[in-house]
Design an enzyme around this catalytic site. Sequence first.
Site, PDB file in Angstrom:
ATOM      1  N   TYR A 139      40.818   2.765  30.543  1.00 32.19           N
ATOM      2  CA  TYR A 139      40.329   1.374  30.663  1.00 32.19           C
ATOM      3  C   TYR A 139      40.674   0.569  29.419  1.00 32.19           C
ATOM      4  O   TYR A 139      41.311  -0.493  29.495  1.00 32.19           O
ATOM      5  CB  TYR A 139      38.818   1.353  30.905  1.00 32.19           C
ATOM      6  CG  TYR A 139      38.185   0.012  30.601  1.00 32.19           C
ATOM      7  CD1 TYR A 139      38.464  -1.105  31.392  1.00 32.19           C
ATOM      8  CD2 TYR A 139      37.346  -0.165  29.494  1.00 32.19           C
ATOM      9  CE1 TYR A 139      37.900  -2.351  31.095  1.00 32.19           C
ATOM     10  CE2 TYR A 139      36.789  -1.399  29.198  1.00 32.19           C
ATOM     11  CZ  TYR A 139      37.073  -2.485  29.999  1.00 32.19           C
ATOM     12  OH  TYR A 139      36.533  -3.721  29.712  1.00 32.19           O
ATOM     13  N   THR A 161      37.650  -7.064  25.540  1.00 33.74           N
ATOM     14  CA  THR A 161      36.551  -6.178  25.137  1.00 33.74           C
ATOM     15  C   THR A 161      36.718  -5.682  23.704  1.00 33.74           C
ATOM     16  O   THR A 161      37.851  -5.564  23.211  1.00 33.74           O
ATOM     17  CB  THR A 161      36.507  -4.969  26.097  1.00 33.74           C
ATOM     18  OG1 THR A 161      35.590  -4.010  25.598  1.00 33.74           O
ATOM     19  CG2 THR A 161      37.872  -4.297  26.240  1.00 33.74           C
ATOM     20  N   ASP A 162      35.605  -5.342  23.077  1.00 36.44           N
ATOM     21  CA  ASP A 162      35.666  -4.736  21.732  1.00 36.44           C
ATOM     22  C   ASP A 162      36.228  -3.321  21.778  1.00 36.44           C
ATOM     23  O   ASP A 162      36.586  -2.753  20.743  1.00 36.44           O
ATOM     24  CB  ASP A 162      34.278  -4.745  21.071  1.00 36.44           C
ATOM     25  CG  ASP A 162      33.206  -3.989  21.845  1.00 36.44           C
ATOM     26  OD1 ASP A 162      33.491  -3.481  22.954  1.00 36.44           O
ATOM     27  OD2 ASP A 162      32.071  -3.900  21.331  1.00 36.44           O
ATOM     28  N   GLU A 163      36.311  -2.732  22.978  1.00 32.81           N
ATOM     29  CA  GLU A 163      36.782  -1.348  23.081  1.00 32.81           C
ATOM     30  C   GLU A 163      38.248  -1.200  22.681  1.00 32.81           C
ATOM     31  O   GLU A 163      38.717  -0.079  22.472  1.00 32.81           O
ATOM     32  CB  GLU A 163      36.588  -0.818  24.500  1.00 32.81           C
ATOM     33  CG  GLU A 163      35.140  -0.705  24.869  1.00 32.81           C
ATOM     34  CD  GLU A 163      34.921   0.117  26.119  1.00 32.81           C
ATOM     35  OE1 GLU A 163      35.836   0.847  26.542  1.00 32.81           O
ATOM     36  OE2 GLU A 163      33.820   0.032  26.665  1.00 32.81           O
ATOM     37  N   LYS A 210      43.200  -2.707  28.726  1.00 28.89           N
ATOM     38  CA  LYS A 210      42.727  -4.002  28.208  1.00 28.89           C
ATOM     39  C   LYS A 210      43.489  -4.353  26.921  1.00 28.89           C
ATOM     40  O   LYS A 210      43.862  -5.514  26.711  1.00 28.89           O
ATOM     41  CB  LYS A 210      41.221  -3.963  27.937  1.00 28.89           C
ATOM     42  CG  LYS A 210      40.344  -3.885  29.169  1.00 28.89           C
ATOM     43  CD  LYS A 210      40.483  -5.082  30.096  1.00 28.89           C
ATOM     44  CE  LYS A 210      39.931  -6.367  29.499  1.00 28.89           C
ATOM     45  NZ  LYS A 210      39.932  -7.477  30.498  1.00 28.89           N
TER      46      LYS A 210
HETATM   47  P1  NAD Z   1      33.172  -6.246  37.047  1.00 33.00           P
HETATM   48  O1  NAD Z   1      33.781  -4.925  37.352  1.00 33.00           O
HETATM   49  O2  NAD Z   1      31.716  -6.443  37.286  1.00 33.00           O
HETATM   50  O3  NAD Z   1      33.935  -7.392  37.873  1.00 33.00           O
HETATM   51  C1  NAD Z   1      35.332  -7.401  38.010  1.00 33.00           C
HETATM   52  C2  NAD Z   1      35.691  -8.371  39.131  1.00 33.00           C
HETATM   53  O4  NAD Z   1      37.136  -8.420  39.213  1.00 33.00           O
HETATM   54  C3  NAD Z   1      35.172  -7.928  40.498  1.00 33.00           C
HETATM   55  O5  NAD Z   1      34.594  -9.016  41.184  1.00 33.00           O
HETATM   56  C4  NAD Z   1      36.427  -7.442  41.227  1.00 33.00           C
HETATM   57  O6  NAD Z   1      36.365  -7.621  42.644  1.00 33.00           O
HETATM   58  C5  NAD Z   1      37.493  -8.323  40.590  1.00 33.00           C
HETATM   59  N1  NAD Z   1      38.835  -7.725  40.667  1.00 33.00           N
HETATM   60  C6  NAD Z   1      39.184  -6.449  40.351  1.00 33.00           C
HETATM   61  N2  NAD Z   1      40.505  -6.275  40.589  1.00 33.00           N
HETATM   62  C7  NAD Z   1      40.997  -7.455  41.030  1.00 33.00           C
HETATM   63  C8  NAD Z   1      42.279  -7.912  41.430  1.00 33.00           C
HETATM   64  N3  NAD Z   1      43.351  -7.097  41.404  1.00 33.00           N
HETATM   65  N4  NAD Z   1      42.420  -9.188  41.814  1.00 33.00           N
HETATM   66  C9  NAD Z   1      41.350 -10.035  41.836  1.00 33.00           C
HETATM   67  N5  NAD Z   1      40.105  -9.658  41.495  1.00 33.00           N
HETATM   68  C10 NAD Z   1      39.926  -8.386  41.095  1.00 33.00           C
HETATM   69  O7  NAD Z   1      33.541  -6.553  35.525  1.00 33.00           O
HETATM   70  P2  NAD Z   1      32.713  -7.313  34.400  1.00 33.00           P
HETATM   71  O8  NAD Z   1      31.815  -6.355  33.728  1.00 33.00           O
HETATM   72  O9  NAD Z   1      32.184  -8.575  34.960  1.00 33.00           O
HETATM   73  O10 NAD Z   1      33.903  -7.637  33.367  1.00 33.00           O
HETATM   74  C11 NAD Z   1      34.632  -8.855  33.484  1.00 33.00           C
HETATM   75  C12 NAD Z   1      35.625  -8.922  32.355  1.00 33.00           C
HETATM   76  O11 NAD Z   1      34.940  -8.860  31.101  1.00 33.00           O
HETATM   77  C13 NAD Z   1      36.630  -7.769  32.330  1.00 33.00           C
HETATM   78  O12 NAD Z   1      37.878  -8.277  31.945  1.00 33.00           O
HETATM   79  C14 NAD Z   1      36.091  -6.827  31.277  1.00 33.00           C
HETATM   80  O13 NAD Z   1      37.128  -6.078  30.677  1.00 33.00           O
HETATM   81  C15 NAD Z   1      35.485  -7.818  30.300  1.00 33.00           C
HETATM   82  N6  NAD Z   1      34.377  -7.337  29.461  1.00 33.00           N
HETATM   83  C16 NAD Z   1      33.291  -6.738  30.048  1.00 33.00           C
HETATM   84  C17 NAD Z   1      32.210  -6.377  29.234  1.00 33.00           C
HETATM   85  C18 NAD Z   1      30.966  -5.740  29.831  1.00 33.00           C
HETATM   86  O14 NAD Z   1      30.066  -5.337  29.095  1.00 33.00           O
HETATM   87  N7  NAD Z   1      30.834  -5.653  31.155  1.00 33.00           N
HETATM   88  C19 NAD Z   1      32.259  -6.604  27.861  1.00 33.00           C
HETATM   89  C20 NAD Z   1      33.399  -7.199  27.310  1.00 33.00           C
HETATM   90  C21 NAD Z   1      34.436  -7.579  28.122  1.00 33.00           C
HETATM   91  O1  DAU Z   2      32.050  -2.730  24.914  1.00 33.77           O
HETATM   92  C1  DAU Z   2      32.407  -3.492  26.026  1.00 33.77           C
HETATM   93  C2  DAU Z   2      32.540  -2.605  27.252  1.00 33.77           C
HETATM   94  O2  DAU Z   2      31.213  -2.232  27.617  1.00 33.77           O
HETATM   95  C3  DAU Z   2      33.249  -3.274  28.405  1.00 33.77           C
HETATM   96  O3  DAU Z   2      34.586  -3.511  28.040  1.00 33.77           O
HETATM   97  C4  DAU Z   2      33.206  -2.404  29.668  1.00 33.77           C
HETATM   98  O4  DAU Z   2      33.768  -3.112  30.757  1.00 33.77           O
HETATM   99  C5  DAU Z   2      31.762  -2.077  29.967  1.00 33.77           C
HETATM  100  O5  DAU Z   2      31.683  -1.201  31.078  1.00 33.77           O
HETATM  101  C6  DAU Z   2      31.118  -1.415  28.753  1.00 33.77           C
HETATM  102  O6  DAU Z   2      31.708  -0.120  28.491  1.00 33.77           O
HETATM  103  P1  DAU Z   2      30.797   1.154  28.149  1.00 33.77           P
HETATM  104  O7  DAU Z   2      31.553   2.362  28.474  1.00 33.77           O
HETATM  105  O8  DAU Z   2      30.211   1.016  26.783  1.00 33.77           O
HETATM  106  O9  DAU Z   2      29.590   0.859  29.215  1.00 33.77           O
HETATM  107  P2  DAU Z   2      28.758   1.820  30.179  1.00 33.77           P
HETATM  108  O10 DAU Z   2      27.723   0.935  30.805  1.00 33.77           O
HETATM  109  O11 DAU Z   2      29.616   2.615  31.076  1.00 33.77           O
HETATM  110  O12 DAU Z   2      28.044   2.820  29.169  1.00 33.77           O
HETATM  111  C7  DAU Z   2      27.281   2.354  28.065  1.00 33.77           C
HETATM  112  C8  DAU Z   2      26.873   3.587  27.235  1.00 33.77           C
HETATM  113  O13 DAU Z   2      25.936   4.354  27.988  1.00 33.77           O
HETATM  114  C9  DAU Z   2      28.017   4.517  26.910  1.00 33.77           C
HETATM  115  O14 DAU Z   2      27.789   5.075  25.633  1.00 33.77           O
HETATM  116  C10 DAU Z   2      27.913   5.597  27.984  1.00 33.77           C
HETATM  117  C11 DAU Z   2      26.436   5.692  28.210  1.00 33.77           C
HETATM  118  N1  DAU Z   2      25.963   6.074  29.568  1.00 33.77           N
HETATM  119  C12 DAU Z   2      26.486   5.435  30.643  1.00 33.77           C
HETATM  120  C13 DAU Z   2      26.019   5.714  31.918  1.00 33.77           C
HETATM  121  C14 DAU Z   2      26.601   5.011  33.135  1.00 33.77           C
HETATM  122  C15 DAU Z   2      24.943   7.024  29.695  1.00 33.77           C
HETATM  123  O15 DAU Z   2      24.460   7.585  28.706  1.00 33.77           O
HETATM  124  N2  DAU Z   2      24.478   7.295  30.965  1.00 33.77           N
HETATM  125  C16 DAU Z   2      24.974   6.694  32.079  1.00 33.77           C
HETATM  126  O16 DAU Z   2      24.500   6.997  33.192  1.00 33.77           O
END
Ligand code: NAD
Ligand code: DAU
Length: 339
Positions: free
Chosen positions: A147, A120-122, A151
């Site tokens: 989180y 992630t960019d975080e 990562k």
């Molecule tokens: P998600 O929470 O939707 O899915 C995570 C999956 O991992 C789930 O199916 C869960 O059951 C599985 N999991 C959790 N713990 C586990 C374990 N111990 N063993 C096996 N499986 C397990 O997450 P996502 O949003 O799809 O993110 C996927 C990846 O992408 C993560 O590594 C996250 O850090 C990264 N990422 C997410 C975003 C975003 O915007 N969602 C952006 C950049 C990177």
């Molecule tokens: O940047 C990549 C990341 O993006 C991933 O690594 C994470 O897995 C993914 O969850 C996401 O993180 P954020 O914290 O940015 O995503 P989230 O959807 O939780 O929130 C997006 C923005 O919206 C953040 O500024 C918080 C805000 N927010 C979130 C929720 C759930 C609100 O304002 N209201 C809400 O109800």
Amino acid sequence: MRMLVTGGAGFIGANFVHRTLATRPDARITVLDALTYAGTRASLAPVADRITFVHGDICDADLVNRLVAETDLVVHFAAESHNDNSLADPWPFVRTNVVGTTTLLQAVRTHDVRYHHISTDEVYGDLELDDPARFTETTPYNPSSPYSSTKASSDLLVRAWARSFGIRATISNCSNNYGPYQHVEKFIPRQITNVLTGVRPRLYGTGANVRDWIHVDDHNDAVWTIVERGELGQTYLIGADGEANNRTVVETILELCGKDPNDFDFVTDRPGHDLRYAIDSTRLRTELGWTPTYSDFRAGLTATIDWYRTNENWWRPQKDATEAVYAGTERVTGAGSRH
Ligand code: NAD
Ligand code: DAU
């Protein structure tokens, strides 16, 4: 190509499986997923007969070792992924993101299997709203939340295993994804499903925080680009120039749903809330030739709203439990108004 996709029942992993089978019909995919609250086999139902599904934990060294021995490529999505949850209880994040990744690294080292690490960019922390800078591959790590720090730890473990043990690995750090099959705890699906159920969307703080949105298919196409053409041992940032502040996103969702764009509430802010993320993906574009296809965020949001509208049976089972968790900490501080 035999591949092991960890976290393939989650949001990005499930979309990766769908996209891979659509673009590479010969891929032999095994999904390893623990089916936490964030994972569901329903996300893989349309392709269930084309994959092998293993219900298991990436911290289970014997299981991971056996599955990695039988594959040519590991793409590691599995993680605890939600910042708010990591503030309430960091331990599952340390376990899965740090111990689980280490378990996979030991297995790919033993069996000399190609490994791609999804991150992630975080890990880079945040930027000021008016800062012209964006994150690049050389930005120092500075994570803010449990989180993002787990990562960041996992990324550093991959780098150490590549340098010390010569594992064949690449890393990608992507910005905020949106699209189908995203858990309703996350910002965009939470607000869409709030509107669809007659609840006012919820903005943390003032809604000024900026995220850099990318469609999940663009992320997954970039992952394939890196797997096929990336340089081993290297990191690539993935982003699609999609910066928008949260208030604008909520107003757009309301408008696209035919509602008054001011019909939202402000709620208590997230502790340590990162202000702005922004990705400079020049390296991925110039060195590997990737370009995003979803250049119109409004069009992507419209398609995503349509998906949630027609797939209520997928998200309904998560919604009440998710909102019950938020209700424990969230307090309304104000209402939207014309600006
Ligand atoms: P998600 O929470 O939707 O899915 C995570 C999956 O991992 C789930 O199916 C869960 O059951 C599985 N999991 C959790 N713990 C586990 C374990 N111990 N063993 C096996 N499986 C397990 O997450 P996502 O949003 O799809 O993110 C996927 C990846 O992408 C993560 O590594 C996250 O850090 C990264 N990422 C997410 C975003 C975003 O915007 N969602 C952006 C950049 C990177
Ligand atoms: O940047 C990549 C990341 O993006 C991933 O690594 C994470 O897995 C993914 O969850 C996401 O993180 P954020 O914290 O940015 O995503 P989230 O959807 O939780 O929130 C997006 C923005 O919206 C953040 O500024 C918080 C805000 N927010 C979130 C929720 C759930 C609100 O304002 N209201 C809400 O109800």
